[in-house]
Every structure is written in C-alpha cells, then in structure tokens.
Design a protein around this motif. Sequence first.
Motif, short mmCIF file in Angstrom:
data_model
loop_
_atom_site.label_atom_id
_atom_site.label_comp_id
_atom_site.label_asym_id
_atom_site.label_seq_id
_atom_site.Cartn_x
_atom_site.Cartn_y
_atom_site.Cartn_z
N PHE A 18 27.76 45.43 40.11
CA PHE A 18 29.17 45.13 40.33
C PHE A 18 29.85 46.25 41.11
O PHE A 18 30.66 45.98 42.01
CB PHE A 18 29.87 44.92 38.98
N VAL A 22 31.71 45.87 44.73
CA VAL A 22 33.09 46.30 45.01
C VAL A 22 33.11 47.23 46.23
O VAL A 22 33.96 47.09 47.11
CB VAL A 22 33.71 46.99 43.77
N TYR A 35 43.19 48.68 45.19
CA TYR A 35 42.77 47.74 44.14
C TYR A 35 41.33 48.01 43.71
O TYR A 35 40.96 47.78 42.57
CB TYR A 35 42.92 46.31 44.62
N ALA A 36 40.52 48.48 44.64
CA ALA A 36 39.12 48.75 44.33
C ALA A 36 38.97 49.95 43.41
O ALA A 36 38.02 50.01 42.62
CB ALA A 36 38.33 48.98 45.61
N TRP A 39 38.73 48.88 39.81
CA TRP A 39 37.44 48.29 39.46
C TRP A 39 36.34 49.35 39.43
O TRP A 39 35.45 49.28 38.57
CB TRP A 39 37.09 47.16 40.42
N LEU A 42 36.75 51.23 36.17
CA LEU A 42 36.27 50.45 35.04
C LEU A 42 34.75 50.39 34.98
O LEU A 42 34.16 50.48 33.91
CB LEU A 42 36.85 49.03 35.09
N CYS A 43 34.11 50.25 36.14
CA CYS A 43 32.64 50.25 36.18
C CYS A 43 32.08 51.60 35.74
O CYS A 43 31.11 51.66 34.98
CB CYS A 43 32.14 49.91 37.58
N ILE A 83 45.93 44.65 34.32
CA ILE A 83 45.51 44.15 35.63
C ILE A 83 46.35 42.93 36.01
O ILE A 83 46.82 42.80 37.14
CB ILE A 83 44.01 43.81 35.63
#
Length: 123
Positions: A18, A22, A35-36, A39, A42-43, A83
């Motif tokens: 994932f 991204v 925005y990336a 993510w 979070l990863c 989010i």
Amino acid sequence: MTVNVVLRLGAALFFGVFLVYVLKLVSKGKLLLKYALLWMFLCAAALICDVWPGIIYAISGAVGFISPSNFVLLGAVVVLLAISLSLSVAVSRHVLAVKNLTQRVAILEKELESKAGDSDPLR
C-alpha cells in the motif's frame, strides 16, 4: 509458523504494498503530496506496530483499555473520522471555488456580449 506470525507477515506485506502504491500515485501526479503524507504516516505507523506489537499493548494498558483490539478499533474510528472531516473541508473549499469561477465566467461572458453588441454596426 504460527497463525500470529502469518498474520503479521501478511499485514506487513499489505502495508508495504500500500505504501508503494501511494508513492506511485504521487509520482504519477494522481495524488497530491499533502494528502499522501497522511497515508504514508498511517502505513509507517501500522508497520511499526506490526513489527513491535508491544507498543499497542503498552499504550492500550496505559490508557486503560482491557483489550488492545478495542484500543485499535477506537484509534481506527478516530482516524477515519479525521480523514472524513479533512476531505469534507477540501470538497467544500472546491465547491466554493467552482461556484465563484462559474459566476466570474458568467460575468465575463455578459461583458463580451455587451461589447460585441456595442460594436455591431447594424444596430
């Protein structure tokens, strides 16, 4: 291999893939970096918790949760709400921008029509 190890390896593989996906979206220009970053964070957090699951146990115990899974569920709900709120703000901002641009285009078209009507020699 035990089920726990297989699940942890599967989760690590999923979050790794994932994260690469991204990064590929960012490099192709399909996802903005601002925005990336969320993510990617979070990863990275999920990978860290996957490698060292004691972190989740320690934090959930310190906060007062009996089961770490309840803590993870609450954390996931809070993150998804955050989010959703940030995306709602972005969409609202874009809707207002589109409305303003539509009004400006209408005003410019009206001005062009009035100037074209003024220069018409047949009138």
